[in-house]
Structure formats: C-alpha cells, structure tokens
Design a protein around this motif. Sequence first.
Motif, mmCIF file in Angstrom:
data_model
loop_
_atom_site.group_PDB
_atom_site.id
_atom_site.type_symbol
_atom_site.label_atom_id
_atom_site.label_comp_id
_atom_site.label_asym_id
_atom_site.label_seq_id
_atom_site.Cartn_x
_atom_site.Cartn_y
_atom_site.Cartn_z
ATOM 1 N N GLU A 86 0.835 -1.204 0.000
ATOM 2 C CA GLU A 86 0.000 0.000 0.000
ATOM 3 C C GLU A 86 0.868 1.252 0.000
ATOM 4 O OE1 GLU A 86 -3.864 -1.725 2.505
ATOM 5 O OE2 GLU A 86 -2.169 -0.788 3.566
ATOM 6 N N ALA A 87 1.945 1.226 0.780
ATOM 7 C CA ALA A 87 2.815 2.402 0.887
ATOM 8 C C ALA A 87 3.487 2.729 -0.440
ATOM 9 C CB ALA A 87 3.861 2.174 1.975
ATOM 10 N N VAL A 88 3.999 1.714 -1.154
ATOM 11 C CA VAL A 88 4.692 2.024 -2.411
ATOM 12 C C VAL A 88 3.722 2.552 -3.464
ATOM 13 C CG1 VAL A 88 6.613 0.409 -2.040
ATOM 14 C CG2 VAL A 88 4.617 -0.352 -3.324
ATOM 15 N N GLU A 107 7.180 -8.927 -3.664
ATOM 16 C CA GLU A 107 5.827 -8.527 -4.071
ATOM 17 C C GLU A 107 5.707 -7.011 -4.151
ATOM 18 O OE1 GLU A 107 3.343 -10.389 -1.181
ATOM 19 O OE2 GLU A 107 3.690 -12.432 -1.969
ATOM 20 N N TRP A 108 6.244 -6.319 -3.138
ATOM 21 C CA TRP A 108 6.139 -4.857 -3.192
ATOM 22 C C TRP A 108 7.267 -4.208 -3.993
ATOM 23 C CZ3 TRP A 108 9.717 -2.381 0.175
ATOM 24 C CH2 TRP A 108 10.164 -3.125 1.290
ATOM 25 N N HIS A 109 8.365 -4.924 -4.214
ATOM 26 C CA HIS A 109 9.355 -4.444 -5.183
ATOM 27 C C HIS A 109 8.712 -4.390 -6.575
ATOM 28 C CE1 HIS A 109 13.176 -5.719 -2.734
ATOM 29 N NE2 HIS A 109 12.325 -5.010 -2.019
ATOM 30 N N LEU A 110 7.998 -5.463 -6.919
ATOM 31 C CA LEU A 110 7.314 -5.500 -8.225
ATOM 32 C C LEU A 110 6.257 -4.403 -8.312
ATOM 33 C CD1 LEU A 110 6.914 -9.356 -8.657
ATOM 34 C CD2 LEU A 110 8.222 -7.855 -10.166
ATOM 35 N N PHE A 129 15.313 -15.741 -4.691
ATOM 36 C CA PHE A 129 14.176 -16.553 -5.133
ATOM 37 C C PHE A 129 13.445 -16.001 -6.358
ATOM 38 C CE2 PHE A 129 14.637 -17.735 -0.648
ATOM 39 C CZ PHE A 129 14.588 -19.123 -0.734
ATOM 40 N N HIS A 130 13.594 -14.696 -6.647
ATOM 41 C CA HIS A 130 12.762 -14.080 -7.687
ATOM 42 C C HIS A 130 13.571 -13.169 -8.612
ATOM 43 C CE1 HIS A 130 9.176 -15.475 -5.530
ATOM 44 N NE2 HIS A 130 9.803 -15.090 -4.431
ATOM 45 N N TYR A 131 14.841 -13.489 -8.812
ATOM 46 C CA TYR A 131 15.726 -12.626 -9.606
ATOM 47 C C TYR A 131 15.155 -12.357 -11.006
ATOM 48 C CZ TYR A 131 19.985 -11.042 -11.969
ATOM 49 O OH TYR A 131 20.907 -10.319 -12.696
ATOM 50 N N SER A 132 14.779 -13.407 -11.697
ATOM 51 C CA SER A 132 14.319 -13.253 -13.091
ATOM 52 C C SER A 132 13.127 -12.325 -13.184
ATOM 53 C CB SER A 132 13.924 -14.610 -13.686
ATOM 54 O OG SER A 132 15.062 -15.388 -13.920
ATOM 55 N N GLU A 133 12.140 -12.553 -12.336
ATOM 56 C CA GLU A 133 10.904 -11.771 -12.382
ATOM 57 C C GLU A 133 11.183 -10.292 -12.111
ATOM 58 O OE1 GLU A 133 6.446 -12.050 -10.311
ATOM 59 O OE2 GLU A 133 8.133 -13.203 -9.486
ATOM 60 N N LEU A 134 12.030 -10.034 -11.121
ATOM 61 C CA LEU A 134 12.337 -8.651 -10.752
ATOM 62 C C LEU A 134 13.123 -7.937 -11.842
ATOM 63 C CD1 LEU A 134 13.224 -9.412 -7.045
ATOM 64 C CD2 LEU A 134 11.352 -7.924 -7.788
#
Length: 336
Positions: A86-88, A107-110, A129-134
């Motif tokens: 919510e903050a981002v 999740e909030w980086h995305l 865990f989520h390098y590719s997606e980010l």
Amino acid sequence: MKGIRLSLFGFGNVGKATAEVLLEKEAFFRERYGLKFRVVSIADTSGVVWLPEGIDLKEALMVKETFGKLSAWTNDYEVYSFTPEEAVKEIDAEVVIDVTNDRNAHEWHLAALKDGKAVVTSNKPPLAFHYSELMEEAERRNLPYLFEATVMAGTPIITLLRDGLKGDTVERIEAVLNATTTFILSQMERGLEFEEALRKAQGLGIAERDPGGDVLGIDAGYKATILHCLAFGPITFDEAEVRGIVEVTPGEMERAKGKGKTVRLIARVENGKVTVEPREVPLNSPLAVESHENAAMIRTDLLGELVIRGAGAGLKETASGVVSDVIKAALGLRRN
C-alpha cells in the motif's frame, strides 16, 4: 535543484545508518552529483511516517533512538498503518529503498516497479528466489533495480560482475561471504567448541539471537545464488547445495592448522552449480580472511584470477552500498 524523493522501508540499524549517511553527506552529494535527496517516508515495524515535503532525518533518528519506534512520533507527523505494498502505491517517491528482512518483499518491489519507481535493496531473499521476475520487470520499464548491499556489504562485487567485466566470461567464483561464521571458526581455531564460539559471537553482537541463517549457511547461500544470477544466469536458492558450520569440530580445525591451512565457509559458484560448505584453505589464500572481511576470487577467461576483498558486514559499510545505489538510481532516472 530538483530533489529526488526517497521512500525508506526499514529503520533498524541499517536503515538508521543509511539515514545518517544521507544527512551527513548531503552537501557532498549536491556538489559532486548535483543531487538533493528528500526522504518523504520512513517505515518501521510500528508504522509509516509520511510527509511529502520531506522528513527531518535528524529528528527521525532522535525519535527512533529515544522511543525505539516511529509510531511514538505523533506530535508533528501522522503515522500510517500501510502495508509495504500500500505504501509504495500511495506514496509519491522516485526511489524505494528496502533495508528490511521481509522475505516476501519481492511482491512490493514488483509493485514499486510497476508504479514507475526505482528500487534499491539490501534484502537478499527477493533476489535469491525471484531474480528473473524482478529484473525482467525493471528492464521492461527501463527502471533501476539495484542491490549492491546484498553481497559483501559495500564492497562492490555486484557492480564488478554487473558492469565491469563486459568482455570476460566468468568461469568460477570462490568466496567467503559470511563474517559471523568466519569469527566462529577463528575462535574454534583457538580451541573453543562450536557452542562456546557461538555464544561468544552472540555476546559481542556478531551473531544474531537466532543464528541459523548464518551457521547453517543460508545467508552465504543467498549471496552465492545472487552471484550466480549475475555471472552465469538466473537460478534460485532452492537449487543451491548448502551445508553450514555446525558440525565442524575443534579437531578438524587443529588438523587443518597442522597442514598450514584453516577452515572457512566457502561458496563456490560455477555455471549451473552453487555449493556452500566448510572447506580447508591455505593460510596464504585470499580466502583465509579474518574478522568481518569477505573475499571473492573470480576467475575469467581473459583476466585470469581477480581478487576482491573488503568489509562484508558493518553498518557504515552496508550503508555505503545502499547509498551508492541510491545515487546510481537517481542519476539513471535523471537521464531517462
């Protein structure tokens, strides 16, 4: 001079150290880079303080030091109970800084990237865990996603692998990436049992109350996974083979010493393979580090063996990596 709006998530030791650097070196950043930073929000576990015209960092640090939580700061600032996501979305900032330990922060980086915001982080699990997606999201939107402080604090191994070896093919990386295990193993070399050495590390504030992430090799595994993503391509931590130091005995340390060697928790990164385990290394090896130093030996086809060595822990040192990335992000946004 247009101010760059920053949203800081995490106001523990690293968050406070980052705020101190932004405050103390304000004139330097303005003169050297033409950048003026304005921290418009700070979040800790008690809530989010948000002021669009900019938060007084000196006062924020004083409140945190005095009361231990930002939610105590009710006289001059409203405290919001936003979730990070919510903050981002709600807070108008150009750079989101994550110095939390939130395992689900990807999740909030995305969400930040999708909202057009650059991201700077010292938080390892999102990348492990989520390098590719980010990275795909950041590239799709032409936004900086920077993470120097995830590995070796401020020692710039991330920048080296990401930007400095454009013509080289990396063949192998061997590294000591966790200072807590180095301290414990050094104490065991002096004859202490593992449990005694761990208690000493905890007493000095070198090891956490829950030391599992360090002594089981998880922290080093996260970092080694990130190095693999940069040097060879994306994998996840689940693919790494990790063994910590809990089973190392003083006898093993003594036998290594008799051979002119020592034992360190070594991360080995090769194409498609990451292993972390205690290994004997010669006393004259760059990997025979002491104290809070980290070291990495990077072998490439053109340069041969390259050694990078420096602080792998410490508040100022980690803040150095975070703030360096904030400056890069700001300069990148200004060019876009």
